[in-house]
Each structure stands twice: as structure tokens, then as C-alpha cells.
Scaffold this motif. Structure first.
Motif, PDB file in Angstrom:
ATOM      1  N   GLU A   1       0.774  -1.260   0.046  1.00 37.61           N
ATOM      2  CA  GLU A   1      -0.030  -0.012  -0.067  1.00 37.61           C
ATOM      3  C   GLU A   1       0.921   1.218   0.085  1.00 37.61           C
ATOM      4  O   GLU A   1       0.509   2.361  -0.772  1.00 37.61           O
ATOM      5  CB  GLU A   1      -0.877   0.058   1.230  1.00 37.61           C
ATOM      6  CG  GLU A   1      -2.033   1.094   1.314  1.00 37.61           C
ATOM      7  CD  GLU A   1      -3.033   0.938   2.125  1.00 37.61           C
ATOM      8  OE1 GLU A   1      -2.691   0.048   3.082  1.00 37.61           O
ATOM      9  OE2 GLU A   1      -3.958   1.801   2.163  1.00 37.61           O
ATOM     10  N   GLN A   2       1.846   1.218   0.967  1.00 34.11           N
ATOM     11  CA  GLN A   2       2.683   2.494   0.743  1.00 34.11           C
ATOM     12  C   GLN A   2       3.356   2.866  -0.518  1.00 34.11           C
ATOM     13  O   GLN A   2       3.343   3.902  -0.937  1.00 34.11           O
ATOM     14  CB  GLN A   2       3.977   2.396   1.975  1.00 34.11           C
ATOM     15  CG  GLN A   2       3.388   2.297   3.225  1.00 34.11           C
ATOM     16  CD  GLN A   2       2.245   3.496   3.531  1.00 34.11           C
ATOM     17  OE1 GLN A   2       2.459   4.717   3.108  1.00 34.11           O
ATOM     18  NE2 GLN A   2       1.298   2.846   4.012  1.00 34.11           N
ATOM     19  N   LYS A   3       3.890   1.798  -1.261  1.00 28.49           N
ATOM     20  CA  LYS A   3       4.403   2.125  -2.588  1.00 28.49           C
ATOM     21  C   LYS A   3       3.392   2.663  -3.295  1.00 28.49           C
ATOM     22  O   LYS A   3       3.414   3.306  -4.397  1.00 28.49           O
ATOM     23  CB  LYS A   3       5.231   0.865  -2.976  1.00 28.49           C
ATOM     24  CG  LYS A   3       6.490   0.385  -2.392  1.00 28.49           C
ATOM     25  CD  LYS A   3       7.556   0.071  -3.223  1.00 28.49           C
ATOM     26  CE  LYS A   3       8.777  -0.022  -2.576  1.00 28.49           C
ATOM     27  NZ  LYS A   3       9.251  -1.572  -2.189  1.00 28.49           N
ATOM     28  N   LEU A   4       2.129   1.984  -3.465  1.00 28.31           N
ATOM     29  CA  LEU A   4       1.189   2.434  -4.450  1.00 28.31           C
ATOM     30  C   LEU A   4       0.526   3.900  -4.126  1.00 28.31           C
ATOM     31  O   LEU A   4       0.235   4.522  -4.911  1.00 28.31           O
ATOM     32  CB  LEU A   4      -0.092   1.353  -4.205  1.00 28.31           C
ATOM     33  CG  LEU A   4      -1.297   1.374  -5.122  1.00 28.31           C
ATOM     34  CD1 LEU A   4      -0.672   0.932  -6.648  1.00 28.31           C
ATOM     35  CD2 LEU A   4      -2.176   0.157  -4.828  1.00 28.31           C
ATOM     36  N   LYS A   5       0.701   4.187  -2.637  1.00 31.17           N
ATOM     37  CA  LYS A   5       0.300   5.523  -2.433  1.00 31.17           C
ATOM     38  C   LYS A   5       1.311   6.582  -2.996  1.00 31.17           C
ATOM     39  O   LYS A   5       1.111   7.552  -3.697  1.00 31.17           O
ATOM     40  CB  LYS A   5       0.261   5.665  -0.928  1.00 31.17           C
ATOM     41  CG  LYS A   5      -0.974   5.215  -0.117  1.00 31.17           C
ATOM     42  CD  LYS A   5      -0.869   5.316   1.381  1.00 31.17           C
ATOM     43  CE  LYS A   5      -2.136   4.959   1.967  1.00 31.17           C
ATOM     44  NZ  LYS A   5      -1.898   5.085   3.453  1.00 31.17           N
ATOM     45  N   GLN A   6       2.588   6.170  -2.891  1.00 34.38           N
ATOM     46  CA  GLN A   6       3.796   7.100  -3.521  1.00 34.38           C
ATOM     47  C   GLN A   6       3.401   7.412  -5.105  1.00 34.38           C
ATOM     48  O   GLN A   6       3.666   8.331  -5.520  1.00 34.38           O
ATOM     49  CB  GLN A   6       5.012   6.338  -3.243  1.00 34.38           C
ATOM     50  CG  GLN A   6       5.500   6.457  -1.871  1.00 34.38           C
ATOM     51  CD  GLN A   6       6.874   5.271  -1.541  1.00 34.38           C
ATOM     52  OE1 GLN A   6       7.156   5.054  -2.465  1.00 34.38           O
ATOM     53  NE2 GLN A   6       6.910   5.322  -0.362  1.00 34.38           N
TER      54      GLN A   6
END
Ligand code: WQD
Length: 346
Positions: free
Chosen positions: A62-67
Motif C-alpha cells: 500500500e505504501q508504494k502504491l500511495k507514492q
């Protein structure tokens, strides 16, 4: 504004990326390459003479997708990524539910957080389950009979409830029938891992001598010649159907489901004959028992997509076999073949 394609390096994804770039869209690809090859994206660039951004990440991150959403002005998401092998899903149901469902939930949550509410979702005719009245319409009752198909059916329900909770979403659900064929250049195509379970890639590997013969799964079905009948749609027609659906979701809210097929059915033996004609190769085959879970006849009623998307499949079975054989000849071992380098450098 960019279009984000999950699973963009895959069989459907790579053909979709070519059509999106040729149509002038800015493209972002997210792919974990678990069932695809970076080489496919290099070829997409070569075919279109365009560049695009690729992120090699899992949708579960999720973190990488948010970036990615924070960095790029994304207008719509075409969500293709997912595990898709029926037989594997029967052996590994937890893996299928975990991956296909959770990755979609993560994606939808991040889209919601960044106000991106236009989605095209890759579903499958497998949601219809066993033999039904044909041609199959979007109103035909669902009833997936394997974990893979059930993940698609569940995601369709989740997307329906998501729209029910917030009518500013715009979602197109595309139920693919049998995607086959390859780009006419022979640079991109279907590159199954291991021995193919699907008919067309198996046929193609028999024709090139990689496999000795085809096993025809049953010849006692109530069909034209006793073998299974399916709706084989050229992958380029399928890709263009996604563009039409994406253009619809960009311009209006709502949730709509479409069958993407040709509206015609061909039997296994009819496909064998067409492939022999296209490849000028003999395809030895043996008739075996039916494959469990198979249905006799499955082909689409495509009037809804024709009317609402102004789309229909243009490529017939002969072009499908010609393009499949062209891809197979140029890439005997898929994207890892040395001979490919000659093509790229030529
Ligand atoms: C087609 C016909 C077989 C192989 C599957 C998935 C579906 C979708 C498309 C993802 C049937 C016969 C096959 C062989 C054969 N995938 N056959 N010998 O089963 O219609 O659909 O792929 O969305 O979800 O279920 O496609 O190509 O496996 O089979 O005789 O070696 O060919 O019995 O009649 P299917 P298929």
C-alpha cells in the motif's frame, strides 16, 4: 492526466498498453512480474516508439502504491493484475483469494484516498460457471465453480457495493471470454509459464514441435462435432474494448458490466483445423476424457458492448491463428528467446 494499468506487462496488459499509447494516453504500468516479463514492456515501447513509467511493485504494498498516486495525476485505473489459472486456483484457493481480493481492496482504498474513482476491472466469463443458455448475456445468472472465477465474482460484488456507497465512482466490469492471438508484429504475445493449460497456446506449441500432440478433452459434448465450443476473441480486439470502456468511465459515473467476446463459438476441432491452415503444420491430437469443470458451450451475447461502447470484435479465427503462429515462430520460448534480440536490433 495518466492511465494506470495494473498487470500491464502481462498478455492482455501488454496489448492494452500498445493501444493506449497509440491512442495518445500517458501510461503508468504497475506489475510485480510474477507472471510476466519486463521484455514485454520493452517491446511495447519499440512498437509504439513511446516511453512510459513502470513500477515493479506488488499491489499488496500500500505504501508504494500511495507514492505512485501522490506522484502522478492519475485519471483512471485499468485493473488487470491477478492470478488467473483455473487449475492452480483449485489447488491453491487461499493464495488466489488472498492475492486477487486483497490486492483489489488495497488498490480501491488508495484510489479512494486520492480521489481517483474511474476504474475498468478485468473480469471473466468464468463467473457464469457451468453451461447456461447460450449466447450468454450480462444478465445470465452467475455461478463460478472454481476459486479463480469466484474471486472475480466476489470482486464484482465488492465494486457494486463500492458504487452503492458512493455514486461518484465510475466502474466498467469487463467479462472476457477466451482471449487468444497476438499483435500482428509478432513482438508481443501470450507467454505461458510451463505447459499451457489453455487450448490456443497448447496448439501453438504442438505446431512448433515443442509438444508432441494435443489432448482433446472429450468429444461427446452436445456440440457440432462433440468437442467443446468457446468464444475466442483476438487480444487486440479485447484491448480496444478496454479503451472504449475507459473512455466511458472517464465521461460518466455508474457501474456497467460488459461481455467482451465475438458472439461466435468455435469447437476445439474447428480451431485445430483453422490453426493447421494458418501454420501449414499438422497438429496430431488424441481424444481423452472430458476435463473436470469444463462446460460444453460458452459464447457471448455482445449486443450490450456493441451498443453502449460502440465496440465489436473485428478479427476472426483465421487472423487469430495467423497472428498466434507468427508470434510463436518468432518467439519459440516466449520473451526469453535469443532470436528476439535480432528482432529488436533489426
Ligand atoms: C478451451 C476449450 C477445453 C486445452 C479458460 C478459463 C477462463 C479464461 C480462459 C481467464 C475447452 C479444450 C483445452 C487442451 C482441450 N481464463 N481444451 N485441450 O477452459 O474455456 O477458459 O481460459 O480468465 O477463466 O477457464 O479455455 O483454452 O482451457 O479450453 O481440448 O489441452 O479447449 O476442453 O473446450 P476455457 P481453455
Amino acid at each position: 492526466m495518466a492511465i494506470l494499468v495494473t498487470g500491464g506487462a502481462g498478455y492482455i496488459g501488454s496489448h492494452l498498453c500498445v493501444e493506449l499509447l497509440n491512442a495518445g494516453y500517458e501510461l503508468i504500468v504497475v506489475d510485480n512480474f510474477s507472471n510476466s516479463h519486463p521484455e514485454a514492456l520493452k517491446r511495447v515501447s519499440k512498437l509504439t516508439e513511446k516511453s512510459f513509467v513502470t513500477y515493479s511493485i506488488s499491489l499488496l504494498d500500500e505504501q508504494k502504491l500511495k507514492q505512485i498516486f501522490a506522484k502522478h495525476p492519475i485519471e483512471a485505473v485499468i485493473h488487470l493484475a491477478g492470478l488467473k489459472a483455473v487449475e492452480e486456483s483449485v489447488k491453491e484457493p487461499l493464495m488466489y483469494y488472498q492475492h486477487n481480493l486483497t490486492s483489489t481492496f488495497v488498490l480501491c482504498n488508495v484510489m479512494k484516498q486520492y480521489g481517483v474513482k474511474n476504474m475498468v476491472f478485468s473480469s471473466s466469463a468464468t463467473v457464469y460457471g457451468k453451461s447456461k443458455q447460450v449466447p450468454i448475456t450480462e444478465k445470465t445468472p452467475l455461478g463460478a465453480i472454481n476459486p479463480y472465477g469466484k474471486t472475480k465474482e466476489i470482486i464484482e460484488q465488492v465494486l457494486g457495493d463500492l458504487y452503492g456507497s458512493d455514486a461518484s465512482w465510475s466502474i466498467a466490469i469487463l467479462r472476457y471470454f477466451n482471449p487468444v492471438g497476438a499483435h500482428e508484429s509478432g513482438l508481443i504475445g501470450e507467454d505461458p509459464r510451463g505447459i499451457p493449460s489453455n487450448l490456443m497456446p497448447y496448439l501453438s506449441q504442438v505446431a512448433i514441435g515443442e509438444l508432441s500432440h494435443l489432448n482433446v478433452y472429450g468429444n461427446d459434448y452436445p456440440t457440432v462435432d462433440g468437442t467443446g465450443v468457446r468464444d475466442y476473441i483476438h487480444v487486440v480486439d479485447l484491448a480496444i474494448g478496454h479503451i472504449k470502456a475507459m473512455e466511458k468511465v472517464r465521461n460518466q459515473t455508474g457501474i456497467h458490466t460488459y461481455n467482451l467476446g465475438t458472439g461466435k463459438g468455435y469447437s476445439v476441432l474447428e480451431l485445430v483445423a483453422a490453426f493447421q491452415l494458418a501454420s501449414k503444420k499438422n497438429i496430431p491430437f488424441r481424444t481423452t476424457n472430458r476435463r473436470s469443470g469444463d462446460t460444453a458451450i460458452c459464447f457471448a451475447d455482445v449486443t450490450k458492448a456493441e451498443k453502449e461502447l460502440n465496440w465489436s470484435a473485428l478479427r476472426g479465427i483465421d487472423e487469430i491463428c495467423k497472428d498466434t503462429w507468427n508470434w510463436q515462430k518468432l518467439n519459440p520460448n516466449g520473451y526469453t528467446t535469443q532470436s528476439v534480440q535480432k528482432i529488436i536490433l533489426s
